[in-house]
Design a protein around this motif. Structure first.
Motif, PDB file in Angstrom:
ATOM      1  N   ALA A   1       1.006  -1.340  -0.154  1.00 19.16           N
ATOM      2  CA  ALA A   1       0.477   0.026  -0.146  1.00 19.16           C
ATOM      3  C   ALA A   1       0.590   0.991   0.133  1.00 19.16           C
ATOM      4  CB  ALA A   1      -1.275   0.339   1.337  1.00 19.16           C
TER       5      ALA A   1
ATOM      6  N   ASP B   1     -12.385   6.618   4.095  1.00 15.75           N
ATOM      7  CA  ASP B   1     -12.191   5.326   4.269  1.00 15.75           C
ATOM      8  C   ASP B   1     -10.965   5.026   3.679  1.00 15.75           C
ATOM      9  OD1 ASP B   1     -14.901   4.702   4.317  1.00 15.75           O
ATOM     10  OD2 ASP B   1     -15.040   4.383   1.939  1.00 15.75           O
ATOM     11  N   GLU B   2     -10.092   6.698   3.140  1.00 20.06           N
ATOM     12  CA  GLU B   2      -8.521   6.861   3.106  1.00 20.06           C
ATOM     13  C   GLU B   2      -7.680   6.668   4.224  1.00 20.06           C
ATOM     14  OE1 GLU B   2     -10.386   9.163  -0.568  1.00 20.06           O
ATOM     15  OE2 GLU B   2     -11.120   8.763   1.819  1.00 20.06           O
TER      16      GLU B   2
ATOM     17  N   ARG C   1      -4.193   5.575   3.443  1.00 24.50           N
ATOM     18  CA  ARG C   1      -3.561   4.655   2.913  1.00 24.50           C
ATOM     19  C   ARG C   1      -4.426   3.923   1.933  1.00 24.50           C
ATOM     20  NH1 ARG C   1      -4.621  -1.024   3.643  1.00 24.50           N
ATOM     21  NH2 ARG C   1      -2.559  -2.547   3.633  1.00 24.50           N
TER      22      ARG C   1
ATOM     23  N   VAL D   1      -8.936   2.682  -2.792  1.00 24.94           N
ATOM     24  CA  VAL D   1      -9.127   2.207  -0.954  1.00 24.94           C
ATOM     25  C   VAL D   1      -9.248   1.072  -0.357  1.00 24.94           C
ATOM     26  CG1 VAL D   1     -10.697   3.091   1.245  1.00 24.94           C
ATOM     27  CG2 VAL D   1     -10.240   4.852  -1.156  1.00 24.94           C
TER      28      VAL D   1
ATOM     29  N   ALA E   1      -2.220   1.197  12.860  1.00 23.89           N
ATOM     30  CA  ALA E   1      -3.682   1.963  12.110  1.00 23.89           C
ATOM     31  C   ALA E   1      -4.904   1.829  13.323  1.00 23.89           C
ATOM     32  CB  ALA E   1      -3.869   0.380  11.306  1.00 23.89           C
TER      33      ALA E   1
ATOM     34  N   TYR F   1      -5.418   7.039   7.455  1.00 30.60           N
ATOM     35  CA  TYR F   1      -5.152   5.412   8.472  1.00 30.60           C
ATOM     36  C   TYR F   1      -4.580   5.716   9.815  1.00 30.60           C
ATOM     37  CZ  TYR F   1      -1.253   1.452   9.324  1.00 30.60           C
ATOM     38  OH  TYR F   1      -0.917   0.779   9.527  1.00 30.60           O
TER      39      TYR F   1
ATOM     40  N   ASP G   1      -9.720  -3.224   3.486  1.00 32.22           N
ATOM     41  CA  ASP G   1      -8.698  -3.325   5.012  1.00 32.22           C
ATOM     42  C   ASP G   1      -8.380  -2.308   5.686  1.00 32.22           C
ATOM     43  OD1 ASP G   1      -6.557  -3.294   3.856  1.00 32.22           O
ATOM     44  OD2 ASP G   1      -5.433  -5.153   3.969  1.00 32.22           O
ATOM     45  N   ASN G   2      -8.897  -1.149   5.136  1.00 29.57           N
ATOM     46  CA  ASN G   2      -8.095   0.160   5.858  1.00 29.57           C
ATOM     47  C   ASN G   2      -9.104   0.174   7.569  1.00 29.57           C
ATOM     48  OD1 ASN G   2      -6.322   0.840   4.380  1.00 29.57           O
ATOM     49  ND2 ASN G   2      -7.434   3.272   3.792  1.00 29.57           N
TER      50      ASN G   2
ATOM     51  N   TYR H   1       1.063   5.076   1.674  1.00 25.80           N
ATOM     52  CA  TYR H   1       1.053   5.048   2.818  1.00 25.80           C
ATOM     53  C   TYR H   1       1.929   7.269   2.361  1.00 25.80           C
ATOM     54  CZ  TYR H   1       0.853   1.442   5.485  1.00 25.80           C
ATOM     55  OH  TYR H   1      -0.041  -0.259   5.514  1.00 25.80           O
TER      56      TYR H   1
END
Length: 386
Positions: free
Chosen positions: A167, A218-219, A198, A205, A258, A221, A208-209, A169
């Motif tokens: 991913a 949603d984005e 993330r 997206v 996270a 982290y 599993d965020n 970051y």
């Protein structure tokens, strides 16, 4: 155009030194180190990246130039196809990162400041295909721009790294908002301001965020960040480490988890500028905030941090596993020993030269450290054993 031609005619003493080859910069201190200027004349360089399977260096300059630097002879070639950037205040062309499978996947990722028609600005992430032979970035596209755009020229972040999970970051600053308290941007999980993002390599997206499915972005982290301008992956644990600016001191080194809240501005160890008034609670006093692994409390003088990396090269065996962090206002390269999350600052490097250290990178082939100095006519410097 090969910028060495420009440098050789510039009349700068340092440029003259490096026009044909690297020049040793003799200064007191830094025992056991040889400090060489590889090339000069960069306009506020922001990041250094080693081109995978190639060995050359990629350098971003805040005013919008991307260039390839040959570390052997100091030759510098500009790259075409770079996006237009908002080069005001702390904004401009910022960080760069290669796709983990480069050059088979020829993507180069950039973070940069961009503005809307109203003159408001934000941090953006984009990518293009880097063609080194042609000296161009092909088909550049913006993948993500943080909302909302705001009327500020400060605190854009912004570093990019790929995690071991594949991913992307990205750090985003708080845009210098002075609305201290729980309603601050950095405590608002509906925005990416003051956060770590993330994303998938294509800008989508990951499922599993930590906030997917919640009433949050949603984005996102992690959040509660002021202005993280350094980020790196621990080479043994895979952990995500960041260096972050405080207000009056209060600078931090964090291991990022996270979904975690890093406190700004409701908790931390800094004070309001020009005072000894704390911004909020101390981080350890709150169960909903992650404490930094290292910090500079109000009154300590601070450590305004920039780019960072763990040393995993072969040139300085005694430094293996140490963390290097650029110090801006303090004008030196910080070295920290790391044992798990126990961090201790030791032996500052490059003191007394008047250099704001913006970024630091380990060359995987030689183990040399490369350092970007933040100035209007700045060098990229190489550190090797004396």
């Amino acid at each position: 155009m090969n910028r060495r031609t420009i440098l050789a005619a510039s009349g700068s003493a340092l440029s003259a030194t490096v026009a044909g080859c690297a020049g040793v910069l003799d200064e007191p201190g830094d025992d056991g180190l040889e400090v060489e200027a590889v090339a000069d004349g960069f306009e506020h360089p922001w990041s250094i990246s080693v081109v995978p399977d190639d060995g050359r260096l990629l350098v971003t300059e805040r005013e919008g130039t991307l260039s390839v630097l040959e570390p052997g002879d100091g030759a510098v070639e500009d790259v075409d196809g770079v996006p237009d950037v908002y080069a005001e205040g702390q904004g401009g062309l910022l960080d760069a990162a290669f796709h983990p499978e480069f050059p088979d996947e020829p993507w180069l990722y950039l973070t940069y400041a961009t503005a809307n028609d109203a003159g408001e600005s934000t941090t953006a992430l984009g990518r293009g295909e880097l063609d080194l032979e042609a000296g161009s970035l092909e088909g550049f596209e913006q993948l993500y721009a943080v909302e909302p755009f705001v009327d500020s020229d400060g605190h854009f972040g912004s570093r990019i790294v790929f995690g071991e999970d594949g991913a992307v970051y990205v750090t985003v600053g708080d845009r210098q908002s002075k609305e201290f308290g729980p309603d601050h941007y950095s405590q608002d999980t509906s925005t990416g301001i003051g956060s770590t993002l993330r994303l998938e390599p294509d800008g989508s997206v990951p499922d599993d965020n930590p906030f997917v499915g919640d009433d949050a972005l949603d984005e996102l982290y992690s959040y509660g960040h002021r202005n993280a301008q350094g980020m790196t992956i621990h080479p043994e644990t895979g952990e995500l480490w960041q260096s972050e600016h405080g207000e009056e001191d209060g600078d931090e080194i964090n291991v990022v988890e996270a979904g975690a809240n890093y406190g700004w501005p409701v908790a931390g160890y800094g004070c309001r500028y020009g005072t000894d008034d704390p911004i909020g609670d101390e981080s350890h006093e709150r169960d909903d905030v992650v404490d930094p692994v290292y910090y500079w409390e109000c009154g300590s003088g601070g450590f305004p941090p920039a780019g960072m990396t763990f040393y995993d090269g072969g040139a300085f065996e005694e430094w293996t596993g140490d963390l290097f962090v650029g110090n801006l206002a303090g004008e030196y390269l910080g070295r920290f020993t790391v044992d798990g999350t126990d961090v201790e600052e030791v032996d500052p490097l490059l003191e007394g030269r008047g250099w704001r250290i913006r970024d630091v990178e380990v060359h995987p082939e030689t183990g040399a450290l490369y350092v970007a100095v933040d100035d209007a006519e700045a060098p990229v410097v190489r550190l090797t054993p004396e």
